[in-house]
Scaffold this active site. Structure first.
Site, PDB file in Angstrom:
ATOM      1  N   CYS A  35       7.994  31.379 -41.423  1.00  0.00           N
ATOM      2  CA  CYS A  35       7.212  31.817 -42.593  1.00  0.00           C
ATOM      3  C   CYS A  35       7.325  30.794 -43.726  1.00  0.00           C
ATOM      4  O   CYS A  35       8.355  30.155 -43.899  1.00  0.00           O
ATOM      5  CB  CYS A  35       7.744  33.150 -43.136  1.00  0.00           C
ATOM      6  SG  CYS A  35       7.393  34.579 -42.133  1.00  0.00           S
ATOM      7  N   ASP A  41      21.663  24.388 -44.253  1.00  0.00           N
ATOM      8  CA  ASP A  41      22.948  23.751 -44.578  1.00  0.00           C
ATOM      9  C   ASP A  41      24.134  24.708 -44.432  1.00  0.00           C
ATOM     10  O   ASP A  41      25.233  24.288 -44.067  1.00  0.00           O
ATOM     11  CB  ASP A  41      22.923  23.114 -45.978  1.00  0.00           C
ATOM     12  CG  ASP A  41      22.540  24.091 -47.071  1.00  0.00           C
ATOM     13  OD1 ASP A  41      22.169  25.228 -46.731  1.00  0.00           O
ATOM     14  OD2 ASP A  41      22.593  23.727 -48.254  1.00  0.00           O
ATOM     15  N   ARG A  70      11.849  29.875 -37.326  1.00  0.00           N
ATOM     16  CA  ARG A  70      13.084  29.464 -37.975  1.00  0.00           C
ATOM     17  C   ARG A  70      14.339  29.969 -37.262  1.00  0.00           C
ATOM     18  O   ARG A  70      15.392  29.349 -37.330  1.00  0.00           O
ATOM     19  CB  ARG A  70      13.036  30.028 -39.394  1.00  0.00           C
ATOM     20  CG  ARG A  70      13.959  29.443 -40.377  1.00  0.00           C
ATOM     21  CD  ARG A  70      13.553  29.894 -41.761  1.00  0.00           C
ATOM     22  NE  ARG A  70      12.309  29.283 -42.164  1.00  0.00           N
ATOM     23  CZ  ARG A  70      12.225  28.108 -42.762  1.00  0.00           C
ATOM     24  NH1 ARG A  70      13.314  27.434 -43.012  1.00  0.00           N
ATOM     25  NH2 ARG A  70      11.059  27.617 -43.098  1.00  0.00           N
TER      26      ARG A  70
END
EC number: 2.5.1.7
Length: 420
Positions: free
Chosen positions: A116, A124, A92
């Site tokens: 994860c 956003d 991520r």
């Protein structure tokens, strides 16, 4: 896939040297894209997520060399501006490439990220922050695409909610923006402070990091420099819990006690004797069982969500009943059903887990679901009766450097079993 085989009933005692913080090394590596001259980063841990980041930066045209704990980054010849799905899907943090790319080169695109499986972690806030700095954002074919004509423009940004990730994105991008940027309701984590200190070493003008109001005066370029990543407070906390649940005594070296106030307070409440120096922490349980504690996770300086799973385990083997409320991420009690399979007694109600302490856990085959959950399962195996097999430990390799070696040094009987 590799597994850990852990033989239990061990009192964990000894010394452990703490590695550099993953959660600081990652944003700092991505922020190095802003530098026009070479950068040397010291105390960078050897972790899966770091390897992925290095691969991604190399793919963008960055020259990178690793030498033991140091990483040399030269982003002077970056010529690609897209972070592709095959690298981003496992991590991520890749979204952190977007701000530096659009700030320095006027364009960047990043595949929507993975990582994860902890609830919804939307990007956003990163996107709206970059838009407020003047970037045009499009979501196309699974990619976030950012562009700007000329430079980004400084802005007064009030964050809807506290977000470490979005604070890093906005702060990094704003370093090269025209004018001054103010981030209100900014995250205050030590890793944010470390990223700001790194950028300032290269010539950025950032003040207020560590408070909820960060001010960035834009500069036209960043140079090179040498920077040492701060120690990992979550790894430190994990080894302190290892001693606390096993009646042991541990000294953590090369750490930063001032980043762990909330964790140390709760360990003292659980009955641990704790001493601290400038760069070390010692915890002595003197053979006692911990006492159950009640707390809620919160943004820094509150109790860190990344220590919640380890403290769930502490409560589940403690004297008494403890209640833990998770306010940061949804779906972050996935370790609890696995611990129940080992004989723990707990009830999950929405974002709260009620832990009824038991004297002894029993070894079982369990499965890691995310990074911190997997650490709690390995620690549970160290103190349970019999043998525990922890599956899917690739999660743990994303965030802990050589955890089995460090646990063995404390007396744990743990071995890595190579998967098919």
């Amino acid at each position: 896939m590799d597994k850990f085989r852990v033989q239990g009933r061990t009192r964990l005692s000894g010394e452990v040297t703490i590695s550099g913080a993953k959660n600081a090394a990652l944003p700092i590596l991505f922020a190095a894209l802003l530098a026009e001259e070479p950068v040397e980063l010291q105390n960078v841990p050897k972790l899966k997520d770091i390897d992925t980041t290095i691969k991604l930066l190399s793919q963008l045209g960055t020259k990178i060399e690793r030498n033991n704990g140091s990483v040399f980054v030269d982003a002077s010849a970056v010529n690609e501006f897209c972070a592709p799905y095959d690298l981003v899907k496992t991590m991520r943090a890749s979204i952190w490439a977007l701000g530096p790319l659009v700030a320095r080169f006027g364009q960047g695109q990043v595949s929507l990220p993975g990582g994860c499986a902890i609830g919804a972690r939307p990007v956003d806030l990163h996107i709206t922050g970059l838009e407020q700095l003047g970037a045009e954002i499009k979501l196309e074919e699974g990619y976030v695409k950012a562009s700007v004509n000329g430079r980004l423009k400084g802005a007064h940004i009030v964050m809807d909610k506290v977000s470490v990730g979005a604070t890093v994105t906005i702060m990094s991008a704003a370093t090269l923006a025209e004018g001054t940027t103010v981030i209100e309701n900014a995250a205050r984590e030590p890793e944010i402070v470390d990223t700001a200190n790194f950028l300032n070493t290269l010539g950025a003008k950032i003040s207020g990091a560590g408070t909820d109001r960060i001010t960035i005066e834009g500069v036209t370029r960043l140079g090179g420099g040498v920077y040492r990543v701060l120690p990992d407070r979550i790894e430190t906390g994990t080894f302190l819990v290892a001693a606390a649940i096993s009646g042991g005594k541990v000294v953590c070296r090369q750490t930063r006690p001032d980043t762990l106030d909330a964790v140390l307070a709760k360990l003292r409440e659980a009955g641990a004797d704790i001493e601290v120096g400038d760069d070390w922490i010692s915890l002595d349980m003197q053979g006692k069982r911990p006492k159950a504690i009640t707390f809620r996770t919160a943004p820094h300086p509150g109790f860190p969500t990344d220590m919640q799973a380890q403290f769930s385990l502490l409560n589940l083997v403690a004297e008494g009943t403890g209640v833990i409320t998770e306010t940061i991420f949804e779906n972050r009690f996935m370790h609890v059903p696995e611990l129940i399979r080992m004989g723990a007694h707990a009830e999950i109600e929405s974002n709260t887990v009620i832990c009824y302490g038991v004297e002894q856990l029993s070894g079982a085959q369990v499965m890691a679901t995310d990074l911190r959950a997997s650490a709690s399962l390995v620690l549970a195996g160290c103190i349970a009766e019999g043998v525990t097999i922890v599956d899917r430990i690739y999660h743990i390799d994303r965030g802990y450097e050589r955890i089995e070696d460090k646990l063995r040094a404390l007396g744990a009987k743990i071995e890595r079993v190579k998967g098919e």
